[in-house]
Each structure stands twice: as C-alpha cells, then as structure tokens.
Scaffold this motif. Sequence first.
Motif, PDB file in Angstrom:
ATOM      1  N   ASP A   1       0.775  -1.146  -0.012  1.00 30.27           N
ATOM      2  CA  ASP A   1       0.095   0.130   0.031  1.00 30.27           C
ATOM      3  C   ASP A   1       0.814   1.092   0.055  1.00 30.27           C
ATOM      4  N   PRO A   2       0.721   2.079  -0.879  1.00 30.12           N
ATOM      5  CA  PRO A   2       1.191   3.451  -0.996  1.00 30.12           C
ATOM      6  C   PRO A   2       1.264   4.297   0.097  1.00 30.12           C
TER       7      PRO A   2
ATOM      8  N   LEU B   1      -6.898   1.684  -3.919  1.00 32.17           N
ATOM      9  CA  LEU B   1      -7.839   2.883  -3.558  1.00 32.17           C
ATOM     10  C   LEU B   1      -6.922   4.041  -3.268  1.00 32.17           C
ATOM     11  N   ALA B   2      -5.703   4.184  -2.649  1.00 35.82           N
ATOM     12  CA  ALA B   2      -4.977   5.169  -2.522  1.00 35.82           C
ATOM     13  C   ALA B   2      -4.293   5.716  -3.683  1.00 35.82           C
ATOM     14  N   LYS B   3      -3.917   6.882  -3.723  1.00 38.61           N
ATOM     15  CA  LYS B   3      -2.926   7.349  -4.810  1.00 38.61           C
ATOM     16  C   LYS B   3      -1.490   7.113  -4.479  1.00 38.61           C
ATOM     17  N   GLY B   4      -0.618   6.849  -5.268  1.00 38.94           N
ATOM     18  CA  GLY B   4       0.695   6.455  -5.039  1.00 38.94           C
ATOM     19  C   GLY B   4       1.252   5.411  -5.771  1.00 38.94           C
ATOM     20  N   GLU B   5       2.542   5.114  -5.502  1.00 42.16           N
ATOM     21  CA  GLU B   5       3.091   3.852  -6.093  1.00 42.16           C
ATOM     22  C   GLU B   5       2.903   2.522  -5.305  1.00 42.16           C
TER      23      GLU B   5
ATOM     24  N   HIS C   1       5.462  -2.513 -10.509  1.00 44.47           N
ATOM     25  CA  HIS C   1       5.152  -1.422  -9.732  1.00 44.47           C
ATOM     26  C   HIS C   1       4.247  -0.657 -10.644  1.00 44.47           C
ATOM     27  N   TYR C   2       3.467   0.187 -10.082  1.00 47.52           N
ATOM     28  CA  TYR C   2       2.181   0.898 -10.614  1.00 47.52           C
ATOM     29  C   TYR C   2       1.774   2.265  -9.742  1.00 47.52           C
TER      30      TYR C   2
END
Length: 163
Positions: A109-110, A135-139, A159-160
């Motif tokens: 989780d980012p 659901l969370a923004k980030g890598e 990775h995304y």
Amino acid sequence: MKRTVLLLTVLSFLTLPALAIGQTPSDHSQHAMPPPQGDHGTMPMMNKQTIMLGEQTIEGVKGMAHLNDVGAVMAQMGKKENYHFMVMFSDAKTGAAIEQGTVAVKITDPKTGQTGEAIPLMGMGGHFGVDVSLLAKGEYQFQVGSKLADGSKRQFTFHYTLK
C-alpha cells in the motif's frame, strides 16, 4: 509489439466472462461457466483500460503483468474491487505459455508502506488473475510469487503509480 498487442486483446476478451459475473477473490466457482444471459452478461465494459506493468525474466521464465481498470463495472455490481491484476508466464527460450502452477500476489500500500497478505491468483485461460482494490494514490508494488509446473519457486516484482 504487434504480438503483444494481439495477446493483450485476446486476454482482455477472456477476462470478460469473469468480470461479468462479478466474482471476488474468494469466489471463483463460476470461472469455468459461460457468461450468464441477461443484464450481467451484456453489461458494457466502460472505461476499461489495460495498463502494462512490465516484464521480467527469472530463471528461464518470463513474467508479464498488467492491470485492467474495471472500477466502473464492479461499482455497478456493488463491488469495491477496481482493478483486475493479471500475470502471464512463458518459457524465455521457446516463448511457450506456462499455464500450470500456483501464483499469489502481495500488494504494498502506498499510503502505509505495509505489504498485505498473499492473495491467490486463479488460472484464467492464458493468465493468472484476481480482482483487487487499489484505492490510495501513489506507487503500488506487486510481489508475485509463483511455483509453476517445473516445481521451482520464482518471485517477480512489478510497480504501478496510481495518480
């Protein structure tokens, strides 16, 4: 490149029946069944988009991972999962698909940096896949563990970044 695009197109169509019946990671009992008739069987796949996560070759096996944005369709069915994570394996020398084995993914989780529990992926006609919630923004980091038909264990990392 053309071969990869063709493969992705075919695989996208193969995932439609699974998405149309709205299964969760814990309910894969209907994957072998044809798509149902009626509303769910004809549901449009709006805003579906294939995201290439890359490929890695580990000990003679090439792993290629993708995400499909299925959020709109899943939301219509009251589901929280918004992406279909999939990984395909092939023999690095011959290019032959590897479709037998056990595969799981751990997602980091980012927001928290915490890696979740292993989520089993199901063999789905050419790839292994599961619907997940991002659901969370980030890598995000996807750690894919596999024990394929040759009995060897391999780990792939993808990775995304969700913007």
